[in-house]
Design an enzyme around this catalytic site. Structure first.
Site, mmCIF file in Angstrom:
data_model
loop_
_atom_site.group_PDB
_atom_site.id
_atom_site.type_symbol
_atom_site.label_atom_id
_atom_site.label_comp_id
_atom_site.label_asym_id
_atom_site.label_seq_id
_atom_site.Cartn_x
_atom_site.Cartn_y
_atom_site.Cartn_z
ATOM 1 N N GLN A 138 9.120 -12.483 1.629
ATOM 2 C CA GLN A 138 9.099 -12.227 3.067
ATOM 3 C C GLN A 138 9.110 -13.502 3.894
ATOM 4 O O GLN A 138 9.247 -13.456 5.121
ATOM 5 C CB GLN A 138 7.859 -11.405 3.431
ATOM 6 C CG GLN A 138 6.541 -12.140 3.253
ATOM 7 C CD GLN A 138 5.354 -11.241 3.483
ATOM 8 O OE1 GLN A 138 4.990 -10.428 2.634
ATOM 9 N NE2 GLN A 138 4.723 -11.385 4.646
ATOM 10 N N CYS A 144 5.373 -7.741 5.490
ATOM 11 C CA CYS A 144 4.963 -7.122 4.231
ATOM 12 C C CYS A 144 5.112 -5.610 4.272
ATOM 13 O O CYS A 144 5.476 -4.976 3.280
ATOM 14 C CB CYS A 144 3.516 -7.498 3.918
ATOM 15 S SG CYS A 144 2.341 -6.968 5.197
ATOM 16 N N HIS A 281 -2.472 -6.594 4.416
ATOM 17 C CA HIS A 281 -1.266 -6.880 3.633
ATOM 18 C C HIS A 281 -0.735 -5.599 2.998
ATOM 19 O O HIS A 281 -1.501 -4.809 2.442
ATOM 20 C CB HIS A 281 -1.600 -7.903 2.544
ATOM 21 C CG HIS A 281 -0.411 -8.436 1.818
ATOM 22 N ND1 HIS A 281 0.727 -8.879 2.457
ATOM 23 C CD2 HIS A 281 -0.172 -8.609 0.485
ATOM 24 C CE1 HIS A 281 1.603 -9.307 1.563
ATOM 25 N NE2 HIS A 281 1.089 -9.148 0.361
ATOM 26 N N ASN A 301 4.259 -7.750 -5.196
ATOM 27 C CA ASN A 301 4.052 -8.448 -3.939
ATOM 28 C C ASN A 301 5.402 -8.872 -3.359
ATOM 29 O O ASN A 301 6.452 -8.652 -3.975
ATOM 30 C CB ASN A 301 3.150 -9.671 -4.178
ATOM 31 C CG ASN A 301 2.394 -10.083 -2.935
ATOM 32 O OD1 ASN A 301 2.632 -9.590 -1.837
ATOM 33 N ND2 ASN A 301 1.473 -11.022 -3.084
#
Length: 333
Positions: A138, A144, A281, A301
């Site tokens: 990102q 996110c 997040h 992630n």
């Protein structure tokens, strides 16, 4: 040689060894600094700023080594390494997370997932089944939420069509904005992204590539549209059932302890918050496993493949580690 001379000689020898160790460590940190800048394309506006960033880097390397000493002793359950965040202070990293926390504490707005009659598998890893695209990055954009939502949608398309397509988080950053209570690189919520795609569809990454900045919406077609999304009750057993039976799941968490994660299992000892008001997040749950007595989630992630375990991390399961149970959802075609 007298006893005094021998003792003095030994003390001088130990002092020399200590000095050599300090010099070696200093050289090592400087070498790590040069490699860090090369690996992550780091440049700074002035020599003053670079000196400041090097000082922060030195402090972080020291913390990483101290932490890993505790990991080697079994005191903590995960190891650390130098990552792209190693030239940032803890406060700066927290500020970065705060930019993307907007919406992650919002009330759920979808239908509630009904887990009645569903048996969770003993373990599941949707990567092995082909339902998960490559790890993305990102960059310095607080997007996110878009990457998490896209991951859940990619999994659903695979489950229905048997094909894996990389969808566009930039499409959501640019287009699923204030009308849907999102704010691009300044944060948003996965459910809000699903609402946008239900109405407008979403393009592929190839057609709408990622830039990592807020831009004007340029969506021209809806390659994929979804019909609804489901929110999961804040119960990790229900989350496991949904993940096992329905594919990858979008989730929010508190990520303040993740900047230097290398490998191992993040748990409550990491001192992350498990309070719903601290979620900052968005991630993607792609599976869960058990190693010995350790149950953990497999989490994708959006910080690139150099971070963590090729872009993934393990999070302790069934203890609400880092508030993982509060905001979870997935779309349906």
């Amino acid at each position: 040689m007298s006893y005094f001379s021998i003792v003095h000689f030994r003390k001088m020898k130990l002092l020399l060894v200590a000095v050599l160790v300090l010099v070696a460590d200093a050289l090592s940190v400087k070498e790590e600094w040069q490699q860090f800048k090369l690996d992550y394309g780091k440049t700074y506006r002035s020599l003053v700023e670079e000196k400041l960033r090097f000082s922060i880097f030195q402090d972080n390397v020291r913390k990483i080594k101290e932490h890993n000493g505790e990991y080697d002793k079994g005191v903590v359950s995960y190891a650390m390494k130098v990552t792209q965040f190693a030239d940032m202070t803890e406060r700066e990293f927290m500020d970065l997370l705060k930019t993307q926390s907007k919406g992650l504490k919002s009330l759920k707005t979808g239908e509630v997932f009904d887990s009645t009659g569903i048996e969770a598998a003993d373990s599941i890893d949707w990567r092995e089944k082909g339902a998960v695209t490559e790890v993305k990055n990102q960059l310095r954009c607080g997007s996110c939420w878009a990457f998490s939502a896209v991951g859940a949608m990619e999994g659903q398309i695979f489950l229905k069509n048997g094909s894996l397509e990389s969808l566009s988080p930039q499409n959501l950053v640019d287009c699923a904005t204030s009308v849907y209570n999102n704010d691009g690189c300044n944060g948003g919520l996965m459910d809000n992204a699903f609402q946008y795609v239900i109405k407008n569809g979403i393009e592929t990454e190839q057609k709408y590539p990622y830039k990592g900045v807020d831009e004007k919406c340029r969506q021209k077609e809806h390659t994929h549209k979804f019909r609804k999304y489901l929110d999961i009750d804040p119960d990790e057993k229900d989350i496991a059932k949904a993940l096992s039976a329905r594919g990858p799941i979008s989730a929010a968490m508190e990520a303040s302890r993740l900047p230097f994660y290398s490998h191992g299992i993040v748990d409550g000892k990491s001192k992350c918050s498990n309070h719903p008001s601290d979620l900052n997040h968005g991630v993607l749950l792609v599976g869960y496993q058990t190693e010995g007595d350790d149950d953990y989630w497999i989490v994708k992630n959006s910080w690139g493949t150099d971070w963590g375990e090729q872009g993934y991390f393990k999070l302790r399961r069934n203890v609400n580690a880092c508030g993982i149970k509060y905001v979870t959802s997935f779309p349906q075609l």
